[in-house]
Write an enzyme that holds these catalytic residues in place. Sequence first.
Site, mmCIF file in Angstrom:
data_model
loop_
_atom_site.group_PDB
_atom_site.id
_atom_site.type_symbol
_atom_site.label_atom_id
_atom_site.label_comp_id
_atom_site.label_asym_id
_atom_site.label_seq_id
_atom_site.Cartn_x
_atom_site.Cartn_y
_atom_site.Cartn_z
ATOM 1 N N GLU A 136 0.950 -1.590 -0.358
ATOM 2 C CA GLU A 136 -0.418 0.047 0.247
ATOM 3 C C GLU A 136 0.929 1.056 -0.330
ATOM 4 O O GLU A 136 0.544 2.554 -0.362
ATOM 5 C CB GLU A 136 -0.934 -0.809 1.334
ATOM 6 N N THR A 190 -4.533 9.591 -4.744
ATOM 7 C CA THR A 190 -3.882 9.180 -3.233
ATOM 8 C C THR A 190 -2.685 10.408 -2.899
ATOM 9 O O THR A 190 -2.790 11.608 -1.657
ATOM 10 C CB THR A 190 -3.841 7.409 -2.292
HETATM 11 P P1 ADP Z 1 -7.248 4.259 -3.762
HETATM 12 O O1 ADP Z 1 -7.548 4.991 -2.700
HETATM 13 O O2 ADP Z 1 -8.381 3.793 -5.370
HETATM 14 O O3 ADP Z 1 -6.921 2.495 -3.540
HETATM 15 P P2 ADP Z 1 -4.457 4.783 -4.491
HETATM 16 O O4 ADP Z 1 -4.656 6.148 -5.022
HETATM 17 O O5 ADP Z 1 -4.621 4.384 -3.345
HETATM 18 O O6 ADP Z 1 -6.799 4.752 -4.982
HETATM 19 O O7 ADP Z 1 -4.339 3.739 -5.334
HETATM 20 C C1 ADP Z 1 -4.237 3.922 -7.296
HETATM 21 C C2 ADP Z 1 -2.723 3.853 -7.569
HETATM 22 O O8 ADP Z 1 -2.007 2.906 -7.101
HETATM 23 C C3 ADP Z 1 -2.412 4.831 -8.988
HETATM 24 O O9 ADP Z 1 -1.568 5.587 -9.272
HETATM 25 C C4 ADP Z 1 -2.526 2.905 -9.026
HETATM 26 O O10 ADP Z 1 -1.402 2.858 -10.807
HETATM 27 C C5 ADP Z 1 -1.557 2.579 -8.238
HETATM 28 N N1 ADP Z 1 -1.171 0.456 -7.855
HETATM 29 C C6 ADP Z 1 -0.292 -0.171 -8.446
HETATM 30 N N2 ADP Z 1 -1.159 -1.296 -8.258
HETATM 31 C C7 ADP Z 1 -2.611 -1.708 -7.364
HETATM 32 C C8 ADP Z 1 -3.654 -1.991 -7.186
HETATM 33 N N3 ADP Z 1 -2.876 -3.868 -7.517
HETATM 34 N N4 ADP Z 1 -4.689 -1.914 -8.053
HETATM 35 C C9 ADP Z 1 -4.793 -0.961 -7.468
HETATM 36 N N5 ADP Z 1 -3.738 0.466 -8.286
HETATM 37 C C10 ADP Z 1 -2.853 0.082 -7.778
#
Ligand code: ADP
Length: 318
Positions: A136, A190
């Site tokens: 994360e 985020t």
């Molecule tokens: P959310 O709150 O929906 O998780 P975030 O901004 O925290 O959104 O996460 C999205 C970011 O994480 C994007 O840049 C995405 O490319 C990256 N990311 C990396 N791996 C993953 C994954 N397995 N699933 C979703 N997002 C991912």
Amino acid sequence: MKAEDLKGDGCTVFAPATVANIGCGFDILGFALKNPGDRLSLKISRTEGIRIETRSAFDTIPAEPEKNTAGVAVQAMLDEMQAEFGVNLLIEKGLPAGSGLGSSAASAVSAVYALNRLLPAPYDNHALVQFALEGEKIASAGQYHADNVAPCLFGGIVLARSAQPPDIIELPVPRNLFCVIIHPHVEIKTAVSRRKLPEQIPLKTAVRQWGNIAGMISAFYRNDLHLLARSLEDSIAEPVRSGQIPHYDEIKQAALRSGAIGCNISGSGPSVFALTTGIENARRICASMEKILNENETRYDAFVSVINPNGAEIISVD
Ligand code: ADP
């Protein structure tokens, strides 16, 4: 550890969307939904390393293991176990990245939960949080925050008193609590959203916020929905973030007028959540929130879900 020591060749896991912050609990409170969520299949490979295939109807997420939250999380676990095998992951995204519904956390959790199911001596959820957090972290500008990962793993409503080291406390869920989610189709990352938050908080604001957090935790323990309604406000992130969400104030007012206990931003947005009791109330509140976006010709998804008491689940083992 060798592949022969494992209890199977692979398994498939569902990991749900989560609502982080719950208004006042920035970075420390979150709860799990029943749907939407990610489905992940893990297959053990005799060849070391991680290979990822992704399927998403929404957006492209990185397939390189070191850029994918699932890849980084499962690598942390393989390192700790000194694994002499590798894994192949198929990630089927049920929720869009950058939705504020814990998409990146759902992938990280599903990967470590799947591998854990195959271990002769599995880790408990408290230990798994640490591995999922390593994944994360790459979607969160290098910061640890457990308010998506922890509810996704444990289910229910969770307090992450500390993310590093993780100190996770499961909280009671008020009876018959339902959540409405409206996800307007704009993406908020985020990592970007976090940089806009103030670094300093005036003492008066801080006092108001920690009064609300204490009120909210008490409300969960006492099943006191009036106290929950009074406490579900946010003086720190909501004022900064609400401007990025189309028609936020109108959506929130519509939810509250229709009887929602409270309404606020899910994670860093753009998803908006409202809480209520019972499916009928949830559907009525959902319709009132949808009406605002329909009138303004803004595209969105809507979900109604009971609070998920279980978190991640095994679907099948090979
Ligand atoms: P959310 O709150 O929906 O998780 P975030 O901004 O925290 O959104 O996460 C999205 C970011 O994480 C994007 O840049 C995405 O490319 C990256 N990311 C990396 N791996 C993953 C994954 N397995 N699933 C979703 N997002 C991912």
